[in-house]
Design an enzyme around this catalytic site. Sequence first.
Site, PDB file in Angstrom:
ATOM      1  N   CYS A 192       0.842  -1.196   0.000  1.00  0.00           N
ATOM      2  CA  CYS A 192       0.000   0.000   0.000  1.00  0.00           C
ATOM      3  C   CYS A 192       0.879   1.248   0.000  1.00  0.00           C
ATOM      4  CB  CYS A 192      -0.960   0.046   1.173  1.00  0.00           C
ATOM      5  SG  CYS A 192      -2.109  -1.327   1.291  1.00  0.00           S
ATOM      6  N   TRP A 201      -3.158  -2.544  -1.628  1.00  0.00           N
ATOM      7  CA  TRP A 201      -2.826  -3.958  -1.844  1.00  0.00           C
ATOM      8  C   TRP A 201      -3.825  -4.756  -1.030  1.00  0.00           C
ATOM      9  CZ3 TRP A 201      -1.000  -8.349   0.759  1.00  0.00           C
ATOM     10  CH2 TRP A 201      -0.377  -9.320  -0.034  1.00  0.00           C
TER      11      TRP A 201
END
Length: 611
Positions: free
Chosen positions: A2, A73
């Site tokens: 992320c 993610w």
Amino acid sequence: MCGIVAYIGHRQAYPVIVKGLKRLEYRGYDSAGIALVNHGLKLYKKKGKVANLEESTLGQDLEGHIGIGHTRWATHGEPSDRNAHPHRSANGKLAMIHNGIIENYASLKQELIKKGYQFHSDTDTEVLLYFIEDIQKNNSSTLEEALRIALKRVVGAYVIVLIDEDNPDTLIAARKGSPLVIGIGKGEHFLASDASPIIEYTKEVVYVNDYEIAIIKADELILKNLGNERQTPFIQKLDLELAAIEKGGYDHFMLKEIFEQPHTIYDCLRGRLDAAQGTITMSGIQNNMELIKNANRILIIACGTSWHAGLVAEYVIEELCRIPVEVEYASEFRYRNPIIHKGDMIIAISQSGETADTLVAIERAKEQGAVILGIVNVVGSSISRISHAGAYTHAGPEIGVASTKAFTAQLTVLTMVALMIAKERNTISHDRYIHLLNELNEVPEKVKHALENADHIKAVALKYKDVSDALFLGRGYNFPIALEGALKLKEISYIHAEGYPAAEMKHGPIALVDESLPVVFVATKDTYHQKIISNIQEIKARKGKVIAVITEGDETITEMADDVLPIPEADELIAPIISTIPLQLLSYYIGVARGFDVDKPRNLAKSVTVE
């Protein structure tokens, strides 16, 4: 994993945030989104790449001097538009982005459902946002107060950033277990998961600590702990140049980083190793040498490529220092009940310094009295701060998800640490010590020489690009390099590959050998050379294809192997730093030949900040 970017100041926020999200693409993600405040809250998010988000916002109102952006993610909920961040509160006034995992989200969600909240995503992030909103509503509290109360109930890891359309001059952020850096400009602030989106605007940064809340305006930064006590921000200067995070004419970051290794290894040695004077200077190690040299046992804790560096270090430390070493997967170590004695030394290895499993593992070991030695690449990272001592690898930003230059820098630092300990313990002769210092000092030039074979390695790669499986074998110091070679091929080309000690081949893997299976031997000249020649003969007798990393001038293996990847001669203890280079190139060229994005392999994240 992320990526977070946020901005508040005099610039238009959208272009700053989008450019920042592109800088963070290397971390791995499956969707992207952005929220802006300007006469209301505007939110845009899209499954796929940042480019998909940009396309979806064409013609939209993108005005605003405050905003938050995110690359996700997936953990809770599949990759989709609705699960992408930012998330909007039930009343529509708040937006939030989040890295990490909220472990008790299910119980919080049930509480909120009973209160009538309806959820529009499968994420734990939306649950946390609604929980904050509910506290704010029922306690008539400010958003800052509601966040503080909520985080005292939350179990898990997080970096969160909030914006509120009713307070369009303020960002609020908090951190526990995931990285957050704040860049300080003139009348503006930049927030990001790492420094790469910030460097072109400012070099003054603050690394937020665990359990801190940041209240950020264009011209003000306030840090508080969860007890509402003001904290003094520690402003650091970034030692990073914009060129370090750009491709510089290479086709991929991975290739650039492979070819940077003569320079990065030199930087790792520079100012530390003086071969002429016979000294190694590493203050973090020297200042704690009494504790380190008297350790009864060393535990090395790491994940992935860093774990392979730890395996090499096990061989080196036991050989030179005569201290027993165990190498542990951090993800396993943290969940069992390991026996830790006061005075044990833990070496934690992590490129990012934020690897969640490694961080939790060393926190627990530290509580039990272990001495923590951190080997990390990122200055100011969590592992560097929690460690008693340590050393930075000075590899510079590594954008390619598959680690290359960070790995060789780790091996270099670990070798220097082992030599320092051995000298202090008198477990190495003076002549051997000086010899290894000179060998280590020559590594940058030898790596440069190994890279000159890139075109030859590319030609070999094209021969094997369509195979479905591969076996990597090595002995002694080269066994972990075989493991690392197999991992690189898996990561970059999606070819199934396994690494084994060469002697273990007969205990199962040899059943796989036929005329279609390439077997890669790390077969440089060392103590095991004759043994590995026998292993090669066993593969050839079964019609397997042999690719061998060899020492230049090794005619015996050259005549036996189908293809050879030569490297300069080096002491067997130092050679692994060099022998990994052709394996990196082999994987790179196979991945490119198969048409894959080698910088961002599928399903992988650069910095794994959740377990």
